[in-house]
Design an enzyme around this catalytic site. Structure first.
Site, PDB file in Angstrom:
ATOM      1  NE  ARG A 197      20.132 -87.601 -33.714  1.00 52.35           N
ATOM      2  CZ  ARG A 197      21.028 -86.705 -33.125  1.00 52.35           C
ATOM      3  NH1 ARG A 197      21.611 -86.945 -32.042  1.00 52.35           N
ATOM      4  NH2 ARG A 197      21.088 -85.635 -33.926  1.00 52.35           N
ATOM      5  NE  ARG A 213      24.614 -81.643 -30.743  1.00 52.15           N
ATOM      6  CZ  ARG A 213      23.905 -82.025 -31.908  1.00 52.15           C
ATOM      7  NH1 ARG A 213      24.000 -80.922 -32.972  1.00 52.15           N
ATOM      8  NH2 ARG A 213      23.295 -82.737 -32.239  1.00 52.15           N
ATOM      9  NE  ARG A 217      16.148 -85.504 -39.348  1.00 52.95           N
ATOM     10  CZ  ARG A 217      16.603 -84.466 -38.655  1.00 52.95           C
ATOM     11  NH1 ARG A 217      16.131 -83.252 -38.564  1.00 52.95           N
ATOM     12  NH2 ARG A 217      17.626 -84.733 -37.853  1.00 52.95           N
ATOM     13  CE  LYS A 275      21.304 -81.409 -41.271  1.00 53.52           C
ATOM     14  NZ  LYS A 275      21.878 -82.580 -40.405  1.00 53.52           N
ATOM     15  NE  ARG A 279      20.176 -82.602 -29.723  1.00 49.77           N
ATOM     16  CZ  ARG A 279      19.961 -82.573 -30.994  1.00 49.77           C
ATOM     17  NH1 ARG A 279      20.471 -81.429 -31.556  1.00 49.77           N
ATOM     18  NH2 ARG A 279      19.600 -83.428 -31.632  1.00 49.77           N
TER      19      ARG A 279
END
Ligand code: AMP
Length: 218
Positions: A171, A127, A88, A13, A160
């Site tokens: 998550r 990532r 969310r 996204k 992160r």
């Protein structure tokens, strides 16, 4: 064009938001980015949010909704905006609708990035983010020219804290439990449009651009 991008973490996204924001000249509003900026700046909001974020839990609804409602008052949203990572929860969606109604605003489309957990986990765990400019890389899919160094600004790349494997799994669990019901919420409103988050960035961008032009949104 007022958009919501919905989908699990790792669906792409954020990446699509950046390219869509550039093409259609509308702001990309990411609650995750705003919260991380607040953490970095040491703001009280950041301090409160950090504990939730590090565990992969959701920051309380009233905090996040407040941020978005304030952000939508800025004049750069007049031509449209992309909401990435918000809402969310059902409560956030209902509160957003209420706030928009007061301003005679509305959401035009909710793009749902349907993504397999395997792809999401692979993307998140690989990532890497530039500490200085925030550009995102992936150790396999989008590697920097020099390992650990940003191509754009020379900044240091880091992982992160919430992209570590155990947090990623939480998550995804949180997404399943709290965010997935939004698919039904927006389907009932006739706003949901499903795309595949498993596609390559460029291919998905073309699919989305075609949807917008077919529906005369842009
Ligand atoms: P993201 O960058 O969108 O993956 O968001 C990173 C983290 O910020 C999430 O795991 C949550 O802790 C927090 N966050 C971002 N957006 C929201 C939201 N709409 N509601 C609650 N927490 C959020």
């Amino acid at each position: 064009m007022n958009l919501i991008l919905l989908g699990p973490p790792g669906a792409g996204k954020g990446t699509q938001s950046v390219v869509l924001s550039k093409k259609y000249n509308i702001p990309h509003i990411s609650t995750g980015d705003i919260l991380r900026e607040s953490v970095k700046a040491g703001l009280p909001l950041g301090l409160e949010a950090k504990a939730f974020m590090d565990k992969g839990e959701l920051v309380p609804d009233e905090i996040v909704t407040g941020i978005v409602v304030e952000r939508l008052k800025k004049t750069d949203t007049k031509k449209g905006y992309i909401l990435d990572g918000f809402p969310r929860t059902l409560q956030q969606a209902v509160d957003l609708d209420e706030a928009l109604k007061k301003e005679s605003g509305r959401i035009d489309m909710v793009l749902y990035f349907e993504t397999s957990p395997k792809v999401a986990i692979e993307r998140l765990s690989g990532r890497r983010v530039c500490k200085k400019c925030g550009f995102n890389y992936h150790v396999k899919n989008i590697p920097p020219k020099k390992e650990g160094v940003c191509d754009k600004c020379g900044g240091v790349l880091f992982q992160r804290p919430d992209d570590k494997e155990e947090t990623v799994l939480n998550r995804l669990k949180v997404y399943e439990g709290q965010t997935k019901p939004l698919i039904e919420y927006y389907t009932k409103k006739g706003l949901l449009k499903k795309v595949s988050g498993d596609m390559m960035v460029e291919d998905l961008f073309n699919v989305i651009s075609k949807i917008f032009s077919d529906m005369k949104l842009a």
